[in-house]
Design a protein around this motif. Sequence first.
Motif, short mmCIF file in Angstrom:
data_model
loop_
_atom_site.label_atom_id
_atom_site.label_comp_id
_atom_site.label_asym_id
_atom_site.label_seq_id
_atom_site.Cartn_x
_atom_site.Cartn_y
_atom_site.Cartn_z
N GLY A 12 49.97 82.16 35.52
CA GLY A 12 49.92 82.26 34.06
C GLY A 12 48.53 82.01 33.52
N LEU A 13 48.43 81.33 32.37
CA LEU A 13 47.14 81.12 31.73
C LEU A 13 46.18 80.30 32.58
N ILE A 14 46.69 79.20 33.14
CA ILE A 14 45.79 78.23 33.76
C ILE A 14 45.56 78.46 35.25
N GLY A 15 46.52 79.12 35.94
CA GLY A 15 46.39 79.33 37.37
C GLY A 15 45.12 80.06 37.77
N PRO A 16 44.82 81.22 37.15
CA PRO A 16 43.58 81.92 37.50
C PRO A 16 42.32 81.11 37.22
N ARG A 17 42.39 80.22 36.20
CA ARG A 17 41.21 79.38 35.93
C ARG A 17 40.98 78.40 37.07
N HIS A 18 42.05 77.82 37.58
CA HIS A 18 41.92 76.94 38.75
C HIS A 18 41.42 77.74 39.96
N ALA A 19 41.90 78.97 40.09
CA ALA A 19 41.48 79.80 41.21
C ALA A 19 39.97 80.04 41.19
N GLN A 20 39.41 80.22 40.01
CA GLN A 20 37.95 80.40 39.90
C GLN A 20 37.21 79.18 40.43
N SER A 21 37.71 77.99 40.11
CA SER A 21 37.08 76.77 40.60
C SER A 21 37.16 76.69 42.12
N VAL A 22 38.33 77.05 42.66
CA VAL A 22 38.51 77.01 44.11
C VAL A 22 37.55 77.98 44.79
N ARG A 23 37.39 79.15 44.22
CA ARG A 23 36.52 80.16 44.83
C ARG A 23 35.05 79.76 44.76
N SER A 24 34.66 79.00 43.73
CA SER A 24 33.24 78.66 43.56
C SER A 24 32.84 77.38 44.29
N ASN A 25 33.82 76.62 44.78
CA ASN A 25 33.50 75.36 45.45
C ASN A 25 33.32 75.61 46.94
N PRO A 26 32.17 75.21 47.52
CA PRO A 26 31.93 75.46 48.94
C PRO A 26 32.86 74.67 49.86
N ASN A 27 33.56 73.67 49.32
CA ASN A 27 34.46 72.85 50.14
C ASN A 27 35.91 73.30 50.07
N THR A 28 36.17 74.42 49.37
CA THR A 28 37.53 74.92 49.26
C THR A 28 37.56 76.43 49.50
N GLN A 29 38.70 76.89 50.00
CA GLN A 29 38.90 78.32 50.25
C GLN A 29 40.24 78.73 49.64
N LEU A 30 40.22 79.71 48.76
CA LEU A 30 41.45 80.21 48.15
C LEU A 30 42.14 81.14 49.14
N VAL A 31 43.36 80.76 49.55
CA VAL A 31 44.06 81.57 50.57
C VAL A 31 45.24 82.35 50.01
N ALA A 32 45.74 81.97 48.81
CA ALA A 32 46.87 82.72 48.28
C ALA A 32 47.18 82.33 46.84
N LEU A 33 47.80 83.28 46.15
CA LEU A 33 48.39 83.05 44.84
C LEU A 33 49.89 83.25 44.97
N VAL A 34 50.67 82.30 44.45
CA VAL A 34 52.12 82.34 44.57
C VAL A 34 52.74 82.42 43.18
N ASP A 35 53.59 83.44 42.96
CA ASP A 35 54.26 83.58 41.66
C ASP A 35 55.34 84.65 41.80
N PRO A 36 56.54 84.42 41.28
CA PRO A 36 57.60 85.43 41.43
C PRO A 36 57.41 86.66 40.58
N SER A 37 56.55 86.61 39.57
CA SER A 37 56.36 87.76 38.69
C SER A 37 55.68 88.91 39.43
N PRO A 38 56.20 90.14 39.31
CA PRO A 38 55.56 91.29 39.97
C PRO A 38 54.12 91.51 39.53
N SER A 39 53.80 91.14 38.29
CA SER A 39 52.44 91.34 37.79
C SER A 39 51.43 90.41 38.46
N ALA A 40 51.92 89.35 39.12
CA ALA A 40 51.03 88.39 39.77
C ALA A 40 50.29 89.01 40.95
#
Length: 369
Positions: A12-40
Amino acid sequence: MPPLRVIIVGAGLIGPRHAQSVRSNPNTQLVALVDPSPSAAATAQQLETSYYPSVEALLQAIPRPDAAIVCTPNHTHVPVSKELLAVGIHVLVEKPVADSLAAGRDLLSFASHQHQHHENHPTLLVGHHRRFNPYLLKTKEILSSGSLGSLIAINGLWTLHKPSAYFAPPTDWRRNASSGGVLSINLVHDIDLLHYLFGPITRIHAERTLPQRSSPPHTAEEGAALTLRFASGVVGTFLVCDATPSPHNFEAGTGENPMIPRVGAAGDFYRIFGSEASLSVPDMTRWSYDGQVEKSWALPLTVETFEVSQATPFDSQLAHFVEVVRGEAEPSCSGEDALRALVVCEAARKALETGKTVDLEGDVIGANL
């Protein structure tokens, strides 16, 4: 150390914002997004990560991730967090920690058991990210220094106007009294910050603002005027309302949320009063009689303004999450801290419903409201 493998649950609104932080941090790796909505699935593609419709599907397809950030609707925070903790995944769950006190206590008990007995010792943190906001950190520093003298009172505001789209499906749960409302969605942020700055709230009274939306479909509260007493003796007032055009809120004042235009000093939201000086936030202006022969309304006030360093709270919160998972830090906002904020919000709701002042003396975690 290798980067933490992190999943985001909720697109939703906040999930992608957290994902951006995960992607930009050298100590974290984004491995998946989980959501039942087809648009996800399209959102996951934009984030250049894998997509799964459920946590169960993810666990069957890939090795268990190290950590998860839960950004689902409020009423799902507890079951989703428990599903993750049960398999040893560290959890950062968005606020509020739960949609009821009973569910929150259940989650804390479950998390404690898993931390003690699971081989991975999974930890539960709650995403009250404003504890990492530079303006709040500077405020905490000023208060802790004794610059204002003995603290006397706090006047706070969180007032703005939410558009109709905010309440439209699939997030129409926000307009329901059982799952939404400005107290549990928004006030809970400020209650946590007030606890962080002034210690526990022990008494609360609330008066409902005049409703501006049709009911039904809107059955949740739109706002309240609150009076507060803290264990320290500090007293306060707080006005919260999501149905009025206003610059006086944390987001507009600090520029924290890119969706809400920043107004800076015009959006003051806290005024803190002490025996030696007062402070307004976020313009960070201190008013005192420093340098005068006495403190008197007949004398001009001395004005001092504090500089605030720039940082992104979501990024700082994620860095802290990594430190906690690695055993390098204690949680800034534990499940217990988050539940205390929820207790006060529930007490405010009870005060609205009954017209009576609610006392919160003693063990608020185990209190029956």
